[in-house]
Design an enzyme around this catalytic site. Structure first.
Site, PDB file in Angstrom:
ATOM      1  CG  ASN A   1       1.176  -3.693   9.119  1.00 51.26           C
ATOM      2  OD1 ASN A   1       1.227  -4.828   9.586  1.00 51.26           O
ATOM      3  ND2 ASN A   1       0.167  -3.271   8.366  1.00 51.26           N
TER       4      ASN A   1
ATOM      5  CG  LEU B   1      -0.649   3.398  -0.525  1.00 47.23           C
ATOM      6  CD1 LEU B   1      -1.852   4.332  -0.551  1.00 47.23           C
ATOM      7  CD2 LEU B   1      -1.129   1.948  -0.492  1.00 47.23           C
ATOM      8  CE  LYS B   2       2.506   7.985  -5.052  1.00 49.39           C
ATOM      9  NZ  LYS B   2       2.539   8.722  -3.841  1.00 49.39           N
TER      10      LYS B   2
ATOM     11  CB  ILE C   1      10.087  -0.203  -4.754  1.00 48.95           C
ATOM     12  CG1 ILE C   1       9.410  -0.164  -3.385  1.00 48.95           C
ATOM     13  CG2 ILE C   1      11.594  -0.180  -4.581  1.00 48.95           C
ATOM     14  CD1 ILE C   1       9.697   1.075  -2.565  1.00 48.95           C
TER      15      ILE C   1
ATOM     16  CG  ASN D   1       4.256  -5.061  -0.033  1.00 49.26           C
ATOM     17  OD1 ASN D   1       4.075  -4.053   0.639  1.00 49.26           O
ATOM     18  ND2 ASN D   1       3.318  -5.546  -0.839  1.00 49.26           N
TER      19      ASN D   1
ATOM     20  CG  HIS E   1      -1.173  -7.904  -0.921  1.00 54.94           C
ATOM     21  ND1 HIS E   1      -1.319  -6.717  -1.623  1.00 54.94           N
ATOM     22  CD2 HIS E   1      -2.248  -8.660  -1.238  1.00 54.94           C
ATOM     23  CE1 HIS E   1      -2.432  -6.768  -2.335  1.00 54.94           C
ATOM     24  NE2 HIS E   1      -3.015  -7.939  -2.124  1.00 54.94           N
TER      25      HIS E   1
ATOM     26  CG  ASP F   1       0.661  -6.678  -4.766  1.00 53.66           C
ATOM     27  OD1 ASP F   1       1.382  -6.273  -3.836  1.00 53.66           O
ATOM     28  OD2 ASP F   1      -0.395  -6.111  -5.100  1.00 53.66           O
TER      29      ASP F   1
ATOM     30  CD  GLU G   1      -2.270  -6.221   6.872  1.00 59.75           C
ATOM     31  OE1 GLU G   1      -1.408  -5.334   6.769  1.00 59.75           O
ATOM     32  OE2 GLU G   1      -3.431  -6.064   6.442  1.00 59.75           O
TER      33      GLU G   1
HETATM   34  C1  GRF Z   1      -2.204  -2.782   5.456  1.00 60.82           C
HETATM   35  O1  GRF Z   1      -3.422  -3.447   5.310  1.00 60.82           O
HETATM   36  C2  GRF Z   1      -1.182  -3.340   4.510  1.00 60.82           C
HETATM   37  O2  GRF Z   1      -1.320  -4.699   4.264  1.00 60.82           O
HETATM   38  C3  GRF Z   1      -1.479  -2.588   3.257  1.00 60.82           C
HETATM   39  O3  GRF Z   1      -1.816  -1.294   3.675  1.00 60.82           O
HETATM   40  C4  GRF Z   1      -2.317  -1.342   5.007  1.00 60.82           C
HETATM   41  C5  GRF Z   1      -1.463  -0.446   5.819  1.00 60.82           C
HETATM   42  O4  GRF Z   1      -1.919  -0.320   7.134  1.00 60.82           O
HETATM   43  N1  GRF Z   1      -0.387  -2.704   2.329  1.00 60.82           N
HETATM   44  P1  GRF Z   1      -1.034   0.455   8.200  1.00 60.82           P
HETATM   45  O5  GRF Z   1      -0.607   1.786   7.556  1.00 60.82           O
HETATM   46  O6  GRF Z   1       0.156  -0.387   8.521  1.00 60.82           O
HETATM   47  O7  GRF Z   1      -1.924   0.670   9.367  1.00 60.82           O
END
Ligand code: GRF
Length: 205
Positions: free
Chosen positions: A14, A89-90, A92, A106, A108, A149, A178
């Site tokens: 992303n 993943l953590k 904030i 974010n 999701h 979320d 995404e």
């Molecule tokens: C994505 O699916 C995002 O929605 C989730 O973690 C994944 C991250 O993928 N929160 P990347 O690191 O951007 O490839």
């Protein structure tokens, strides 16, 4: 020009989608900082390749790392306009949420408010969606508040998963969308086209 800090913990696809959209001239923004809690992830290489400063987060006080307590002042010093959690993943810290109210977004990998909350990240999400036998999944970009979320939804895109055979297949389909929806939202924020109106987030053309 919108000044971004992008937070990542893993693969960073992303982040790459955001950088591509900026390079293509599609988004009027610049990534000032890449921030990661995982020194081994691709973020370091991406930062180097793009001449962007990369900061490492740590819960302990280690030299060369930013402690979570220093995060808010770092982001303020860097004059960050928008924090983008792109696979971070953590949680904030609350003080950062307070300082950057409605300026943290974010992505999701499901259609919130379903399949979100603590533990719902990565393949856990896609396994839960697959096991539920849902026929549609998708991606959600939302503002970040102090609850996992739970912030107001800015944009969503759905994908048909009626015929998928595995959670991995869902993950692939969702990741694809995404990479479109997150740059789209950043573009709209950079253009000042995202508003809050009576508790709903409105995006204007
Ligand atoms: C994505 O699916 C995002 O929605 C989730 O973690 C994944 C991250 O993928 N929160 P990347 O690191 O951007 O490839």
């Amino acid at each position: 020009m919108l000044r971004l800090a992008v937070f990542v913990s893993g693969r960073g696809s992303n982040l790459n989608a955001i950088l591509d959209s900026i390079k293509n001239g599609n988004i009027n923004a610049t990534v000032i900082a890449i921030i990661t809690d995982n020194k081994g992830c691709n973020a370091t290489d991406t930062a180097k390749a793009n001449g962007i400063e990369c900061y490492y987060l740590s819960r302990s006080s280690v030299s060369g790392f930013i402690h979570y307590e220093q995060l808010c002042s770092l982001l303020q010093q860097l004059n960050i306009d928008l924090i983008v959690l792109a696979g971070f993943l953590k949680k904030i810290p609350d003080d950062v949420v307070d300082c950057f109210e409605n300026r943290i977004i974010n992505i999701h990998p499901a259609l919130l408010p379903s399949f979100g909350g603590p533990g719902m990240y990565g393949m856990n999400v896609h396994k839960a969606v697959f096991d539920s036998s849902a026929k549609v999944s998708g991606a959600t970009v939302h503002f970040v508040n102090k609850v996992y979320d739970n912030g107001r939804i800015i944009a969503q895109a759905a994908v048909d998963i009626s015929h998928v055979q595995s959670p991995e297949e869902i993950a692939e389909k969702v990741l694809n969308i995404e990479h479109k929806i997150l740059p789209f939202v950043i573009k709209k924020i950079a253009e000042n086209k995202v508003f809050l109106k009576e508790n709903r987030v409105i995006i204007v053309d």
